[in-house]
Design a protein around this motif. Structure first.
Motif, short mmCIF file in Angstrom:
data_model
loop_
_atom_site.label_atom_id
_atom_site.label_comp_id
_atom_site.label_asym_id
_atom_site.label_seq_id
_atom_site.Cartn_x
_atom_site.Cartn_y
_atom_site.Cartn_z
N GLN A 323 23.44 -8.51 28.33
CA GLN A 323 22.73 -7.25 27.85
C GLN A 323 23.41 -6.89 26.41
N THR A 324 25.31 -6.64 26.69
CA THR A 324 25.52 -6.05 25.47
C THR A 324 25.79 -7.44 24.23
N VAL A 325 25.33 -8.56 24.36
CA VAL A 325 25.40 -9.64 23.42
C VAL A 325 24.12 -9.11 22.43
N LEU A 326 23.14 -8.75 23.13
CA LEU A 326 21.85 -8.68 22.46
C LEU A 326 21.99 -7.29 21.42
N GLU A 327 22.59 -6.34 22.17
CA GLU A 327 23.01 -4.69 21.25
C GLU A 327 24.14 -5.11 19.84
N GLN A 328 25.01 -6.21 20.00
CA GLN A 328 25.79 -6.67 19.17
C GLN A 328 24.56 -6.81 18.39
N LEU A 329 23.68 -7.77 18.08
CA LEU A 329 22.71 -8.41 16.64
C LEU A 329 22.74 -6.88 15.51
N GLU A 330 22.78 -7.82 14.44
CA GLU A 330 22.28 -6.42 13.48
C GLU A 330 20.41 -7.00 13.78
N SER A 331 20.25 -6.33 12.30
CA SER A 331 18.97 -6.28 12.56
C SER A 331 18.41 -8.15 12.28
N GLY A 332 18.94 -8.28 10.94
CA GLY A 332 18.86 -9.97 10.35
C GLY A 332 19.28 -10.75 11.12
N GLN A 333 19.87 -10.83 12.94
CA GLN A 333 19.79 -11.64 13.29
C GLN A 333 18.91 -11.85 14.74
N ARG A 334 19.28 -13.01 14.99
CA ARG A 334 18.47 -13.26 16.84
C ARG A 334 19.41 -14.43 17.47
N LEU A 335 19.02 -14.74 18.48
CA LEU A 335 20.13 -15.12 19.34
C LEU A 335 19.53 -16.46 20.56
N LEU A 336 19.88 -17.31 19.70
CA LEU A 336 19.85 -18.43 20.89
C LEU A 336 20.97 -18.82 21.75
N PHE A 337 20.63 -18.38 23.05
CA PHE A 337 21.15 -18.46 24.18
C PHE A 337 21.62 -19.67 24.26
N VAL A 338 22.67 -20.47 24.79
CA VAL A 338 22.53 -21.87 25.61
C VAL A 338 23.71 -21.71 26.34
N ASP A 339 22.60 -22.34 27.36
CA ASP A 339 23.57 -22.55 28.77
C ASP A 339 24.31 -23.27 29.18
N PRO A 340 25.45 -23.40 30.44
CA PRO A 340 26.82 -24.05 29.68
C PRO A 340 25.69 -25.58 30.88
N PRO A 341 25.49 -26.64 30.47
CA PRO A 341 25.62 -28.01 31.38
C PRO A 341 25.75 -27.66 32.47
N GLY A 342 25.03 -28.74 33.62
CA GLY A 342 24.65 -28.03 34.93
C GLY A 342 25.18 -29.70 35.67
N ARG A 343 25.65 -29.21 36.71
CA ARG A 343 27.01 -30.35 37.53
C ARG A 343 25.98 -31.61 37.61
N ARG A 344 24.44 -30.98 37.75
CA ARG A 344 23.30 -32.67 38.02
C ARG A 344 22.72 -33.03 36.93
#
Length: 435
Positions: A323-344
């Motif tokens: 949630q803190t990552v979303l709160e750090q975004l500026e008004s002119g930004q949006r987030l693409l959060f990338v999950d790490p690769p899985g084990r399978r």
């Protein structure tokens, strides 16, 4: 109301802050007795640019419902203007004191000159090389292929970019980012050829004026600050390059014989295939490249143009944890959060919206156990970067890459990112107009 001496033509597309600074500097540099109008076209901005323009007393605003492109918007403004002098002005330009009066004075003193441009400075006060000559055929190839590394092509590119030239004295050249023109040398209805929506329209105009015997000059005692980067930055790398290349093809059709067009297309295709074989990133997929080589620039994006902060994390997405990552975004930004690769292994990718400011990306995992084996992790991250880039290429907005996981370094340079952010919080970037 009488005819103004000067008509300023301004195009706006999601550059609200730069537009405000531009208009303020224009008002500050204009002589008190200068009668001028500003005819502004907003190309469907979503950042409040149109409302800002509507509140300006001198501005006559044309609101477009969608992005018609720079050339078409300039022509719209031109048809509504009435001044005998016409100033083409990008929203990322800020005038220094006296700059406009010196440009107007130069045209008064030189009736043989059709247009004049200022000297450009970067925001840090250093000289900005923002001038080019009409390109040679070799320069066009060097501009968009790896052949620029070869001496002959590199020299042609440097001549086109006027590297090492002296700009401390008036020169017979000009720049469309800030160009004052006499209406008498222009057409009745249009300034730019709309077959060049974003790029190369100013080169075509300069060529047409030169063929008609008109001179364009740059004078160093009229100074502006140019942020550069432009609304074009908001297009995203793939859309931007397709417009650049597609318009270049149209320009070459005007200036080069047919056999050189064949050679140009062959050079671009060879460059693309070699980069693919070597595993190097390419700016367009093959379908878009072939379309651009036909002169098809594709559509311009509308809607959301916020910057993408692409975050590669050590952990999978969870609302409480991030949630803190979303709160750090500026008004002119949006987030693409990338999950790490899985084990399978996983062959499907998922892009899931998280409210209005973020998306969660689950990219494919090509090989198992990548979190334990560095070579496997390298492959998985490169595969993920390719999938993410293909998705981002269909979206507007600049790409700001942030790595919270050191193992994600194989993606550097693979997303067509505009900038790499520090590992800490996302930070805002200043936006600018076309240039």
């Amino acid at each position: 109301m009488g005819t103004p001496q000067l008509s300023v033509l301004l195009v706006s597309w999601n550059t609200r802050e730069q537009t405000r600074q531009c208009l303020e500097s224009l008002a500050a540099t204009a002589d008190p007795d200068l009668d001028y109008e500003v005819v502004a076209v907003d190309n469907g901005s979503t950042d409040g640019s149109a409302d800002l323009l509507a509140d300006q007393a001198r501005v006559r605003l044309i609101r477009n419902s969608h992005n018609t492109g720079f050339a078409a918007a300039v022509n719209q403004a031109y048809r509504r203007s009435t001044g005998q002098l016409v100033l083409l002005l990008n929203s990322d330009v800020r005038f220094h004191p006296g700059a406009l009066s010196r440009m107007i004075g130069y045209l008064r003193e030189r009736p043989d000159v059709a247009g004049v441009s200022p000297l450009y400075l970067n925001p840090d006060g250093t000289f900005q090389q923002h001038y080019v000559q009409q390109p040679s055929f070799a320069a066009t190839i060097a501009l968009v292929t790896a052949l620029r590394r070869l001496p002959g092509f590199r020299q042609a590119l440097h001549r086109f970019q006027m590297r090492g030239e002296d700009f401390s004295r008036p020169r017979q050249l000009a720049s469309g980012s800030c160009m004052l023109l006499r209406r008498a040398v222009l057409g009745q209805q249009t300034i730019f050829d709309e077959a060049f929506p974003v790029y190369w329209n100013d080169a075509v105009l300069a060529r047409q004026l030169a063929q008609a015997g008109h001179e364009l000059w740059m004078i160093p005692d009229a100074v502006v600050t140019h942020t550069r980067g432009a609304s074009c930055r908001l297009l995203g790398p793939a859309i931007r390059f397709r417009h650049l290349l597609g318009s270049m093809v149209e320009y070459l059709r005007l200036t080069q014989p047919r056999h050189r067009m064949v050679a140009f297309r062959a050079a671009l295709l060879a460059d693309h295939l070699v980069k693919r074989l070597l595993g190097r990133p390419v700016q367009l997929d093959l379908a878009d490249l072939l379309a651009a080589l036909r002169g098809d620039v594709g559509p311009l994006p509308d809607g959301d143009t916020r910057d993408w902060v692409v975050l590669f994390s050590r952990t999978r997405w969870s609302v409480p944890q991030h949630q803190t990552v979303l709160e750090q975004l500026e008004s002119g930004q949006r987030l693409l959060f990338v999950d790490p690769p899985g084990r399978r292994p996983r062959w499907r990718s998922e892009m899931t919206p998280i409210g209005s400011t973020a998306w969660r990306a689950v990219a494919p995992t090509a090989l198992p156990l990548g979190d334990w084996l560095p070579p496997v992790n390298w492959i998985n991250r490169r595969v993920a970067a390719g999938v993410l880039r293909a998705w981002l290429d269909r979206q507007a907005g600049a790409r700001l890459l942030r790595l919270d996981d050191e193992r994600a370094r194989p993606v550097l340079g693979r997303l067509g990112e505009d900038e790499v952010l520090p590992a800490g919080a996302p930070r805002p970037l200043e936006r600018s107009g076309r240039g």
